[in-house]
Design a protein around this motif. Sequence first.
Motif, mmCIF file in Angstrom:
data_model
loop_
_atom_site.group_PDB
_atom_site.id
_atom_site.type_symbol
_atom_site.label_atom_id
_atom_site.label_comp_id
_atom_site.label_asym_id
_atom_site.label_seq_id
_atom_site.Cartn_x
_atom_site.Cartn_y
_atom_site.Cartn_z
ATOM 1 N N PRO A 118 0.798 -1.231 0.000
ATOM 2 C CA PRO A 118 0.000 0.000 0.000
ATOM 3 C C PRO A 118 0.829 1.279 0.000
ATOM 4 O O PRO A 118 0.385 2.303 -0.535
ATOM 5 C CB PRO A 118 -0.828 -0.122 1.294
ATOM 6 N N ASP A 119 2.017 1.237 0.584
ATOM 7 C CA ASP A 119 2.809 2.470 0.668
ATOM 8 C C ASP A 119 3.740 2.665 -0.523
ATOM 9 O O ASP A 119 4.492 3.648 -0.560
ATOM 10 C CB ASP A 119 3.622 2.508 1.965
ATOM 11 N N THR A 120 3.707 1.774 -1.506
ATOM 12 C CA THR A 120 4.510 1.996 -2.711
ATOM 13 C C THR A 120 3.826 3.069 -3.548
ATOM 14 O O THR A 120 2.669 2.901 -3.939
ATOM 15 C CB THR A 120 4.657 0.692 -3.514
ATOM 16 N N PRO A 121 4.514 4.193 -3.822
ATOM 17 C CA PRO A 121 3.858 5.386 -4.381
ATOM 18 C C PRO A 121 3.645 5.313 -5.899
ATOM 19 O O PRO A 121 4.217 6.077 -6.678
ATOM 20 C CB PRO A 121 4.823 6.514 -4.009
ATOM 21 N N LEU A 122 2.784 4.382 -6.312
ATOM 22 C CA LEU A 122 2.464 4.212 -7.719
ATOM 23 C C LEU A 122 0.948 4.110 -7.876
ATOM 24 O O LEU A 122 0.260 3.541 -7.018
ATOM 25 C CB LEU A 122 3.114 2.940 -8.274
ATOM 26 N N SER A 123 0.443 4.620 -8.988
ATOM 27 C CA SER A 123 -0.991 4.510 -9.258
ATOM 28 C C SER A 123 -1.349 3.068 -9.594
ATOM 29 O O SER A 123 -0.481 2.256 -9.949
ATOM 30 C CB SER A 123 -1.383 5.419 -10.423
ATOM 31 N N MET A 124 -2.616 2.745 -9.520
ATOM 32 C CA MET A 124 -3.053 1.383 -9.828
ATOM 33 C C MET A 124 -2.737 0.985 -11.267
ATOM 34 O O MET A 124 -2.263 -0.133 -11.504
ATOM 35 C CB MET A 124 -4.548 1.229 -9.527
ATOM 36 N N PRO A 125 -2.988 1.853 -12.267
ATOM 37 C CA PRO A 125 -2.610 1.456 -13.645
ATOM 38 C C PRO A 125 -1.113 1.198 -13.792
ATOM 39 O O PRO A 125 -0.718 0.279 -14.518
ATOM 40 C CB PRO A 125 -3.069 2.651 -14.490
ATOM 41 N N VAL A 126 -0.283 1.991 -13.124
ATOM 42 C CA VAL A 126 1.165 1.772 -13.200
ATOM 43 C C VAL A 126 1.539 0.458 -12.519
ATOM 44 O O VAL A 126 2.358 -0.311 -13.038
ATOM 45 C CB VAL A 126 1.937 2.950 -12.584
ATOM 46 N N ARG A 127 0.939 0.191 -11.380
ATOM 47 C CA ARG A 127 1.213 -1.085 -10.708
ATOM 48 C C ARG A 127 0.880 -2.263 -11.626
ATOM 49 O O ARG A 127 1.641 -3.233 -11.716
ATOM 50 C CB ARG A 127 0.395 -1.203 -9.421
ATOM 51 N N GLN A 128 -0.269 -2.174 -12.307
ATOM 52 C CA GLN A 128 -0.658 -3.266 -13.190
ATOM 53 C C GLN A 128 0.306 -3.389 -14.360
ATOM 54 O O GLN A 128 0.656 -4.502 -14.776
ATOM 55 C CB GLN A 128 -2.082 -3.054 -13.710
ATOM 56 N N HIS A 129 0.754 -2.261 -14.885
ATOM 57 C CA HIS A 129 1.745 -2.289 -15.963
ATOM 58 C C HIS A 129 3.009 -3.011 -15.488
ATOM 59 O O HIS A 129 3.563 -3.851 -16.220
ATOM 60 C CB HIS A 129 2.085 -0.864 -16.397
ATOM 61 N N ILE A 130 3.465 -2.695 -14.290
ATOM 62 C CA ILE A 130 4.677 -3.329 -13.767
ATOM 63 C C ILE A 130 4.453 -4.820 -13.546
ATOM 64 O O ILE A 130 5.312 -5.651 -13.878
ATOM 65 C CB ILE A 130 5.121 -2.639 -12.464
ATOM 66 N N LEU A 131 3.298 -5.187 -12.988
ATOM 67 C CA LEU A 131 3.011 -6.600 -12.774
ATOM 68 C C LEU A 131 2.997 -7.369 -14.101
ATOM 69 O O LEU A 131 3.484 -8.511 -14.176
ATOM 70 C CB LEU A 131 1.678 -6.766 -12.050
ATOM 71 N N ASP A 132 2.478 -6.739 -15.144
ATOM 72 C CA ASP A 132 2.506 -7.375 -16.467
ATOM 73 C C ASP A 132 3.944 -7.558 -16.949
ATOM 74 O O ASP A 132 4.287 -8.593 -17.551
ATOM 75 C CB ASP A 132 1.726 -6.534 -17.479
ATOM 76 N N GLN A 133 4.791 -6.561 -16.693
ATOM 77 C CA GLN A 133 6.187 -6.659 -17.081
ATOM 78 C C GLN A 133 6.917 -7.736 -16.279
ATOM 79 O O GLN A 133 7.774 -8.451 -16.813
ATOM 80 C CB GLN A 133 6.883 -5.309 -16.885
ATOM 81 N N LEU A 134 6.566 -7.879 -15.006
ATOM 82 C CA LEU A 134 7.158 -8.939 -14.195
ATOM 83 C C LEU A 134 6.733 -10.314 -14.703
ATOM 84 O O LEU A 134 7.547 -11.255 -14.731
ATOM 85 C CB LEU A 134 6.765 -8.765 -12.723
ATOM 86 N N ASP A 135 5.477 -10.439 -15.121
ATOM 87 C CA ASP A 135 5.016 -11.705 -15.704
ATOM 88 C C ASP A 135 5.818 -12.026 -16.973
ATOM 89 O O ASP A 135 6.229 -13.172 -17.187
ATOM 90 C CB ASP A 135 3.524 -11.627 -16.051
ATOM 91 N N LEU A 136 6.020 -11.007 -17.799
ATOM 92 C CA LEU A 136 6.784 -11.198 -19.035
ATOM 93 C C LEU A 136 8.216 -11.610 -18.723
ATOM 94 O O LEU A 136 8.772 -12.517 -19.359
ATOM 95 C CB LEU A 136 6.769 -9.907 -19.850
ATOM 96 N N ALA A 137 8.821 -10.938 -17.741
ATOM 97 C CA ALA A 137 10.188 -11.290 -17.358
ATOM 98 C C ALA A 137 10.264 -12.736 -16.885
ATOM 99 O O ALA A 137 11.172 -13.484 -17.279
ATOM 100 C CB ALA A 137 10.678 -10.337 -16.257
ATOM 101 N N GLU A 138 9.301 -13.141 -16.058
ATOM 102 C CA GLU A 138 9.333 -14.519 -15.550
ATOM 103 C C GLU A 138 9.181 -15.522 -16.693
ATOM 104 O O GLU A 138 9.862 -16.563 -16.714
ATOM 105 C CB GLU A 138 8.231 -14.728 -14.527
ATOM 106 N N GLU A 139 8.320 -15.230 -17.647
ATOM 107 C CA GLU A 139 8.176 -16.111 -18.803
ATOM 108 C C GLU A 139 9.509 -16.269 -19.532
ATOM 109 O O GLU A 139 9.863 -17.373 -19.978
ATOM 110 C CB GLU A 139 7.128 -15.553 -19.758
ATOM 111 N N ARG A 140 10.227 -15.174 -19.646
ATOM 112 C CA ARG A 140 11.508 -15.226 -20.350
ATOM 113 C C ARG A 140 12.559 -15.975 -19.553
ATOM 114 O O ARG A 140 13.370 -16.717 -20.126
ATOM 115 C CB ARG A 140 11.952 -13.801 -20.696
ATOM 116 N N PHE A 141 12.559 -15.807 -18.233
ATOM 117 C CA PHE A 141 13.496 -16.576 -17.405
ATOM 118 C C PHE A 141 13.236 -18.073 -17.551
ATOM 119 O O PHE A 141 14.164 -18.867 -17.699
ATOM 120 C CB PHE A 141 13.369 -16.178 -15.928
#
Length: 248
Positions: free
Chosen positions: A209-232
């Motif tokens: 909750p205290d990470t200073p990012l908007s919800m759309p940005v958080r979702q964008h990052i989570l999508d990027q983390l999913d992509l990174a994990e797929e590549r790993f």
Amino acid sequence: MASPPDLATMPMHAITEMYGEAGLRERFRLECAAFDDDARRRLGAALELVARLHRDDRRSHEPYLNHLLRVAIRLMHHYQIRDVEVIVAGLLHDAVEDHPAELAGAAYTGDDPTAAALATLADRFGSRVARLVAAVTNPPWDPQRDRNEQYREHLVTSLDGEPWARVIKVSDFTDNGAGIVHVVGPKVVALARKYRPLVSVFRDLVTRPDTPLSMPVRQHILDQLDLAEERFVAILDRPAHRTSDTLP
């Protein structure tokens, strides 16, 4: 360089491949145009410093500065950060770890180059910038420990109380993780092994909750983390790599 018409919206690795450092510098300039004169001066000073410190550094097939530019551009464009000190710290995030004595300059006495380098950053860019950079600076490796385990523990501990440092580090991790497909040579397997266990760490940090990012940005990052994990997974599950770090 003159700005190609689509440079402001091109993916950063596409800019890297097509235009190199000059293209990333121009994209950085375009992103900085949204800031006032004082902010642009501070961002320019930070870029000038890291360009000097990392002038001889390479990252796979490219200048290391490209990575730092992408981290800062991602903060401004994808994360919509307008806090200049955070962006400055993003540019500087590897300066203390990689070039402490050179950064410290005359302040370096030979006793503690990291402390001297952080003091130099505090003098030049303010104590908050120095604190953020300190939070994302790895400590010296303890040869009695597993290197990747120590790195993971450091991340969890150092970012726990520094929400803005989490934002910087996740931009760094995204460039390293989702961008691993642009790494060449045998190091790619070792990097995938290092980074794959960290995906869950960053998911937790991003969703706090205290990470200073908007919800759309958080979702964008989570999508990027999913992509990174797929590549790993794709890299590590190749049969030739299950018992070897050597690329075919």
